[in-house]
Write a protein that holds these residues in place. Sequence first.
Motif, PDB file in Angstrom:
ATOM      1  N   THR A  16     -34.704 -34.713 -40.935  1.00 38.22           N
ATOM      2  CA  THR A  16     -33.647 -34.236 -40.028  1.00 38.22           C
ATOM      3  C   THR A  16     -33.066 -32.918 -40.544  1.00 38.22           C
ATOM      4  O   THR A  16     -31.974 -32.530 -40.189  1.00 38.22           O
ATOM      5  CB  THR A  16     -32.509 -35.288 -39.951  1.00 38.22           C
ATOM      6  OG1 THR A  16     -32.006 -35.495 -41.279  1.00 38.22           O
ATOM      7  CG2 THR A  16     -33.006 -36.593 -39.386  1.00 38.22           C
ATOM      8  N   VAL A  59     -11.813 -28.453 -37.039  1.00 43.24           N
ATOM      9  CA  VAL A  59     -11.940 -29.848 -37.473  1.00 43.24           C
ATOM     10  C   VAL A  59     -11.637 -29.930 -38.968  1.00 43.24           C
ATOM     11  O   VAL A  59     -12.313 -29.276 -39.769  1.00 43.24           O
ATOM     12  CB  VAL A  59     -13.368 -30.378 -37.221  1.00 43.24           C
ATOM     13  CG1 VAL A  59     -13.515 -31.791 -37.770  1.00 43.24           C
ATOM     14  CG2 VAL A  59     -13.698 -30.336 -35.730  1.00 43.24           C
ATOM     15  N   HIS A 111     -20.917 -24.927 -41.291  1.00 40.79           N
ATOM     16  CA  HIS A 111     -21.477 -25.017 -42.648  1.00 40.79           C
ATOM     17  C   HIS A 111     -23.000 -24.942 -42.598  1.00 40.79           C
ATOM     18  O   HIS A 111     -23.679 -25.073 -43.600  1.00 40.79           O
ATOM     19  CB  HIS A 111     -21.034 -26.327 -43.316  1.00 40.79           C
ATOM     20  CG  HIS A 111     -21.625 -27.555 -42.665  1.00 40.79           C
ATOM     21  ND1 HIS A 111     -21.686 -27.713 -41.280  1.00 40.79           N
ATOM     22  CD2 HIS A 111     -22.201 -28.665 -43.176  1.00 40.79           C
ATOM     23  CE1 HIS A 111     -22.261 -28.870 -41.001  1.00 40.79           C
ATOM     24  NE2 HIS A 111     -22.608 -29.473 -42.115  1.00 40.79           N
ATOM     25  N   GLY A 132     -25.082 -27.125 -41.293  1.00 38.31           N
ATOM     26  CA  GLY A 132     -25.829 -28.397 -41.307  1.00 38.31           C
ATOM     27  C   GLY A 132     -26.840 -28.317 -40.172  1.00 38.31           C
ATOM     28  O   GLY A 132     -26.565 -27.678 -39.146  1.00 38.31           O
ATOM     29  N   LEU A 152     -27.151 -28.256 -50.158  1.00 35.33           N
ATOM     30  CA  LEU A 152     -28.419 -28.816 -49.606  1.00 35.33           C
ATOM     31  C   LEU A 152     -29.211 -27.768 -48.830  1.00 35.33           C
ATOM     32  O   LEU A 152     -29.433 -26.678 -49.318  1.00 35.33           O
ATOM     33  CB  LEU A 152     -28.110 -30.035 -48.715  1.00 35.33           C
ATOM     34  CG  LEU A 152     -28.037 -31.395 -49.426  1.00 35.33           C
ATOM     35  CD1 LEU A 152     -27.752 -32.499 -48.434  1.00 35.33           C
ATOM     36  CD2 LEU A 152     -29.304 -31.711 -50.185  1.00 35.33           C
ATOM     37  N   ASP A 153     -29.526 -28.064 -47.580  1.00 36.24           N
ATOM     38  CA  ASP A 153     -30.380 -27.169 -46.770  1.00 36.24           C
ATOM     39  C   ASP A 153     -29.587 -26.034 -46.144  1.00 36.24           C
ATOM     40  O   ASP A 153     -30.144 -25.143 -45.497  1.00 36.24           O
ATOM     41  CB  ASP A 153     -31.052 -27.995 -45.676  1.00 36.24           C
ATOM     42  CG  ASP A 153     -30.008 -28.720 -44.805  1.00 36.24           C
ATOM     43  OD1 ASP A 153     -28.950 -29.117 -45.315  1.00 36.24           O
ATOM     44  OD2 ASP A 153     -30.272 -28.881 -43.604  1.00 36.24           O
ATOM     45  N   GLN A 154     -28.273 -26.043 -46.267  1.00 38.42           N
ATOM     46  CA  GLN A 154     -27.428 -25.134 -45.510  1.00 38.42           C
ATOM     47  C   GLN A 154     -27.598 -23.670 -45.905  1.00 38.42           C
ATOM     48  O   GLN A 154     -27.513 -22.773 -45.069  1.00 38.42           O
ATOM     49  CB  GLN A 154     -25.973 -25.587 -45.639  1.00 38.42           C
ATOM     50  CG  GLN A 154     -25.757 -26.980 -45.051  1.00 38.42           C
ATOM     51  CD  GLN A 154     -24.591 -27.730 -45.665  1.00 38.42           C
ATOM     52  OE1 GLN A 154     -23.682 -27.134 -46.231  1.00 38.42           O
ATOM     53  NE2 GLN A 154     -24.623 -29.051 -45.575  1.00 38.42           N
TER      54      GLN A 154
HETATM   55  C1  UDX Z   1     -25.955 -33.583 -43.654  1.00 40.32           C
HETATM   56  C2  UDX Z   1     -26.121 -32.264 -44.411  1.00 40.32           C
HETATM   57  O1  UDX Z   1     -24.867 -31.752 -44.746  1.00 40.32           O
HETATM   58  C3  UDX Z   1     -26.831 -31.252 -43.536  1.00 40.32           C
HETATM   59  O2  UDX Z   1     -26.955 -30.019 -44.225  1.00 40.32           O
HETATM   60  C4  UDX Z   1     -28.198 -31.789 -43.198  1.00 40.32           C
HETATM   61  O3  UDX Z   1     -28.883 -30.839 -42.402  1.00 40.32           O
HETATM   62  C5  UDX Z   1     -28.029 -33.116 -42.481  1.00 40.32           C
HETATM   63  O4  UDX Z   1     -27.287 -34.040 -43.292  1.00 40.32           O
HETATM   64  P1  UDX Z   1     -23.760 -33.037 -42.083  1.00 40.32           P
HETATM   65  O5  UDX Z   1     -23.091 -32.390 -43.235  1.00 40.32           O
HETATM   66  O6  UDX Z   1     -23.062 -34.176 -41.474  1.00 40.32           O
HETATM   67  O7  UDX Z   1     -25.280 -33.460 -42.415  1.00 40.32           O
HETATM   68  O8  UDX Z   1     -23.964 -31.834 -41.021  1.00 40.32           O
HETATM   69  P2  UDX Z   1     -24.788 -31.828 -39.668  1.00 40.32           P
HETATM   70  O9  UDX Z   1     -26.251 -31.934 -39.918  1.00 40.32           O
HETATM   71  O10 UDX Z   1     -24.334 -30.613 -38.961  1.00 40.32           O
HETATM   72  O11 UDX Z   1     -24.337 -33.130 -38.851  1.00 40.32           O
HETATM   73  C6  UDX Z   1     -23.002 -33.281 -38.451  1.00 40.32           C
HETATM   74  C7  UDX Z   1     -23.007 -34.137 -37.194  1.00 40.32           C
HETATM   75  O12 UDX Z   1     -21.673 -34.585 -36.978  1.00 40.32           O
HETATM   76  C8  UDX Z   1     -23.429 -33.321 -35.968  1.00 40.32           C
HETATM   77  O13 UDX Z   1     -24.331 -34.066 -35.172  1.00 40.32           O
HETATM   78  C9  UDX Z   1     -22.122 -33.068 -35.221  1.00 40.32           C
HETATM   79  O14 UDX Z   1     -22.274 -33.088 -33.807  1.00 40.32           O
HETATM   80  C10 UDX Z   1     -21.258 -34.236 -35.667  1.00 40.32           C
HETATM   81  N1  UDX Z   1     -19.824 -33.843 -35.712  1.00 40.32           N
HETATM   82  C11 UDX Z   1     -19.371 -32.973 -36.651  1.00 40.32           C
HETATM   83  C12 UDX Z   1     -18.993 -34.432 -34.775  1.00 40.32           C
HETATM   84  O15 UDX Z   1     -19.451 -35.206 -33.932  1.00 40.32           O
HETATM   85  N2  UDX Z   1     -17.671 -34.100 -34.808  1.00 40.32           N
HETATM   86  C13 UDX Z   1     -17.142 -33.242 -35.731  1.00 40.32           C
HETATM   87  O16 UDX Z   1     -15.920 -33.005 -35.700  1.00 40.32           O
HETATM   88  C14 UDX Z   1     -18.011 -32.655 -36.681  1.00 40.32           C
END
Ligand code: UDX
Length: 427
Positions: A101, A278, A326, A328, A349-351
Amino acid sequence: MDQEAVPPHVLIFPLPLQGPVNSMLKLAELLCLSGLHITFLVTDHIHTRLVKYSNIQSRFNGYPGFRLETISDGLPEDHPRLELCLWKSNDVGLPIIYVRTISACCLWVFFCLPKLIESGEIPFTGNDLDTPIKSIPGMEGFFRRRDLPMFCRSGSLSDPNLNLYLPEATENSRAHGLIVNTFDDLEGPILAHIRAFCPNLYTIGPLHSHLKYKLPGQSLSSSNSLWKEDMSCITWLDSQPPKSVLYVSFGSLAVMTKEQYMEFWHGLVDSGSRFLWVIRPDSVTSDPMDIPSELSKGTKERGYIVQWAPQEEVLAHRAVGGFLTHSGWNSTLESVIEGVPMICWPYFLDQQVNSRYVGEVWKLGLDMKDTCDRVIIEKTVRELMEYRKDEFWKSADEMAKYAKQCLMEGGSSYGNLERLVNDIKAM
Ligand code: UDX
């Protein structure tokens, strides 16, 4: 029931993080739609939050072949249950398909970690982060030390993350297939390199949007949120002018010091832009209670603060003109398909890899990595939301079109998903 009539049964086991759980639940729903039986295995912690904050139960009630199973958090790797799911399944001949992912560009960096070590490019010491990286095929000429995954800066070959991702190439090439949540128009050149290791590659992203095309009537709220979404921000957005709001979110894992938050606060306020921010309660490393009062209530006219937003709905909102993220991968894909330009402030990480591609290769925004200064933040926000907004909107619109096309019949992700389902049924 005779044998032929029993549809194939797939066990899906995501990393217990919001990003991976979100995209893999979307995959589970797509496979259920194709008539497969799915057992979705999550940890107790994830299960409790999914049931509490998402609409997973109502959404999956319609799929008789779907089961949500739990496994306790923190099981040792040699625990029989975990071993059966993860490691032994290969011994009993069950086909394993890996799902990544993260982006293909980051996955390719993981595949090239042995090369980077062999060439002496990692580990590196000292701070010259602008030193170019030469031994990653397809990334020559623009990729620097600072764009490598954050763990490459540890200066040590015994870094746990480096050793966790070192075997990616051999692991993935051993599997029956590899699913990557991306699409060919976005990462085609890099995917060609990965295909040399994993010929059976299924690029089926953006996963979260497939469902909108498969279930056009389904509301946007098929979120798999692990926090309570504050829907009041949609009402606030409804009263803002088109493309006037910068959406600010750093995902589910990033944490910041209070000083860093204040740099972002002043940069955003001084930029004069409207913003929806957020701020997860667990995202401040100092005592959350001493967050400056401004951060808890925003500014009266221009800034709105929530603890968790319905992100897909926010990015689709006409009032949103930019995304300070960030980087993600799920957030990046969600911004790409909505055609929203980005300012990238990668955390780990991958960011770091994703942010370099957004800024330097895909031209979908600005890469602001390794800084946290209110003057630079103000300048970067003005550049994205004012001075260069037409340029970024144009390139973001173009990539959004490709992202949507690939999900429609005849598109690459549409076809790869069909191929995946047929291959599973044929196993
Ligand atoms: C983690 C790692 O940080 C990321 O780099 C990697 O690619 C996937 O695993 P995360 O940090 O949660 O993920 O970031 P991201 O991959 O962007 O996923 C966040 C999820 O939360 C998104 O699907 C986003 O829609 C959701 N989100 C975020 C919300 O629903 N509400 C928010 O306020 C913030």
